[in-house]
Write an enzyme that holds these catalytic residues in place. Structure first.
Site, mmCIF file in Angstrom:
data_model
loop_
_atom_site.group_PDB
_atom_site.id
_atom_site.type_symbol
_atom_site.label_atom_id
_atom_site.label_comp_id
_atom_site.label_asym_id
_atom_site.label_seq_id
_atom_site.Cartn_x
_atom_site.Cartn_y
_atom_site.Cartn_z
ATOM 1 N N ASP A 7 -4.658 46.965 23.709
ATOM 2 C CA ASP A 7 -3.289 46.722 23.248
ATOM 3 C C ASP A 7 -2.748 45.474 23.936
ATOM 4 O O ASP A 7 -3.179 45.127 25.048
ATOM 5 C CB ASP A 7 -2.384 47.917 23.554
ATOM 6 C CG ASP A 7 -1.013 47.757 22.930
ATOM 7 O OD1 ASP A 7 -0.927 47.693 21.690
ATOM 8 O OD2 ASP A 7 -0.012 47.684 23.675
ATOM 9 N N GLU A 9 1.000 43.029 24.581
ATOM 10 C CA GLU A 9 2.428 42.766 24.416
ATOM 11 C C GLU A 9 2.594 41.263 24.277
ATOM 12 O O GLU A 9 1.821 40.491 24.863
ATOM 13 C CB GLU A 9 3.240 43.293 25.594
ATOM 14 C CG GLU A 9 3.194 44.801 25.776
ATOM 15 C CD GLU A 9 3.761 45.576 24.604
ATOM 16 O OE1 GLU A 9 4.632 45.024 23.892
ATOM 17 O OE2 GLU A 9 3.326 46.719 24.391
ATOM 18 N N ASP A 52 14.669 40.197 21.088
ATOM 19 C CA ASP A 52 14.260 41.475 20.508
ATOM 20 C C ASP A 52 12.971 41.982 21.151
ATOM 21 O O ASP A 52 12.798 43.191 21.342
ATOM 22 C CB ASP A 52 14.056 41.328 18.994
ATOM 23 C CG ASP A 52 15.373 41.171 18.245
ATOM 24 O OD1 ASP A 52 16.418 41.503 18.829
ATOM 25 O OD2 ASP A 52 15.349 40.705 17.093
ATOM 26 N N HIS A 57 9.493 45.524 25.253
ATOM 27 C CA HIS A 57 8.566 45.651 26.386
ATOM 28 C C HIS A 57 9.228 45.563 27.762
ATOM 29 O O HIS A 57 8.654 46.006 28.754
ATOM 30 C CB HIS A 57 7.433 44.628 26.288
ATOM 31 C CG HIS A 57 7.866 43.197 26.156
ATOM 32 N ND1 HIS A 57 8.572 42.531 27.134
ATOM 33 C CD2 HIS A 57 7.661 42.292 25.160
ATOM 34 C CE1 HIS A 57 8.787 41.288 26.752
ATOM 35 N NE2 HIS A 57 8.263 41.113 25.559
ATOM 36 N N HIS A 152 7.506 49.825 25.704
ATOM 37 C CA HIS A 152 6.117 49.522 25.381
ATOM 38 C C HIS A 152 5.462 48.824 26.568
ATOM 39 O O HIS A 152 6.066 47.969 27.218
ATOM 40 C CB HIS A 152 6.049 48.591 24.161
ATOM 41 C CG HIS A 152 6.403 49.271 22.879
ATOM 42 N ND1 HIS A 152 5.686 49.097 21.722
ATOM 43 C CD2 HIS A 152 7.397 50.148 22.567
ATOM 44 C CE1 HIS A 152 6.224 49.819 20.754
ATOM 45 N NE2 HIS A 152 7.272 50.460 21.254
ATOM 46 N N ASP A 157 0.137 51.996 26.625
ATOM 47 C CA ASP A 157 -0.088 52.251 25.206
ATOM 48 C C ASP A 157 -1.576 52.392 24.894
ATOM 49 O O ASP A 157 -1.972 53.195 24.043
ATOM 50 C CB ASP A 157 0.520 51.130 24.357
ATOM 51 C CG ASP A 157 2.042 51.204 24.318
ATOM 52 O OD1 ASP A 157 2.604 52.106 24.949
ATOM 53 O OD2 ASP A 157 2.662 50.343 23.657
#
Length: 235
Positions: A7, A9, A52, A57, A152, A157
């Site tokens: 995963d 970010e 946003d 995160h 997140h 994750d």
């Protein structure tokens, strides 16, 4: 089989528009078992995150200032991923960001290094048509504890997705059949006569048949009239 649940970010939603990776989390599975041999990086994206994205995160621009740039961690990352099967939720998103970072360094795309990719979002949509299939929804549906996920995070994750993937594919183990031919003490083949065995046939009672029809109706509704079982029933 070696699998890596991965995963990322990012600073935003579009690699093509200049958004960059800020965090990479990898969890290793060997023969569907967690090994603990995980990999985690924070990465200096050389740009600020969109407002946003920060809400998603929570990784501040200041925190990332002294972190290594992607070019400084790329060799370790690729060595870790080499020949593995990747498991990624909404794989095109993460792959596009990784490929863009590799392209900036003049490196070939990720597919030249890894074995293959499983998109767990596609898998979830096939298993649960018409349902919400985000990571939180899957955790709730499959009994995976995600109480620590307030924001997140790539490693968190990836750890949750590893549990989700194992739960989604758990039934596969039960389908493995022992196809070895039985042998005697001297190694000779033992023939087993099954002709005298009569398997009992248990018919569904009225209550069970009604419950079955109710489930089929729910599946048919979720599939918008495309349920295969209904088509077989009408055939």
């Amino acid at each position: 089989m070696r699998q890596i649940v991965l995963d990322t970010e990012t600073t935003g939603l579009s690699a093509e528009s200049g958004d960059r990776i800020i965090e990479i989390g990898c969890v290793e599975l060997l023969n569907r078992k967690l090994t603990g041999n995980n990999l985690h990086f924070y990465v200096n994206p050389e740009r600020d995150s969109h407002e946003d994205a920060l809400k998603v995160h929570g990784i501040s621009n200041e925190f990332l200032r002294d972190k290594p740039k992607f070019g400084q961690i790329v060799n370790e990352l690729l060595d870790y991923l080499r020949d593995a099967e990747l498991i990624i939720h909404n794989a095109p998103f993460d792959i596009s960001f990784l490929n863009k970072e590799l392209d900036r360094l003049g490196r070939p795309p990720l597919k030249t290094v890894i074995g293959s990719v499983i998109d767990s979002l596609v898998m979830a949509k096939e298993m649960f048509p018409g349902k919400r299939n985000g990571l939180d929804a899957l955790c709730d549906r499959l009994g995976v504890d995600n109480s620590g996920r307030t924001l997140h995070g790539a490693l968190l994750d990836a750890e949750l997705l590893a549990d989700v993937y194992i739960n989604m594919t758990r039934g596969q183990d039960a389908l493995i059949m022992d196809l070895e031919t039985p042998t005697g003490e001297g190694g000779e083949v033992v023939l087993v006569d099954l002709s005298g065995i009569e398997l009992p046939v248990l018919r569904a009672n009225e209550q069970e048949a009604l419950a079955h029809d109710t489930v089929l109706a729910e599946i048919d509704k979720a599939c918008r009239g495309q349920a295969v079982w209904r088509q077989l029933q009408l055939a």
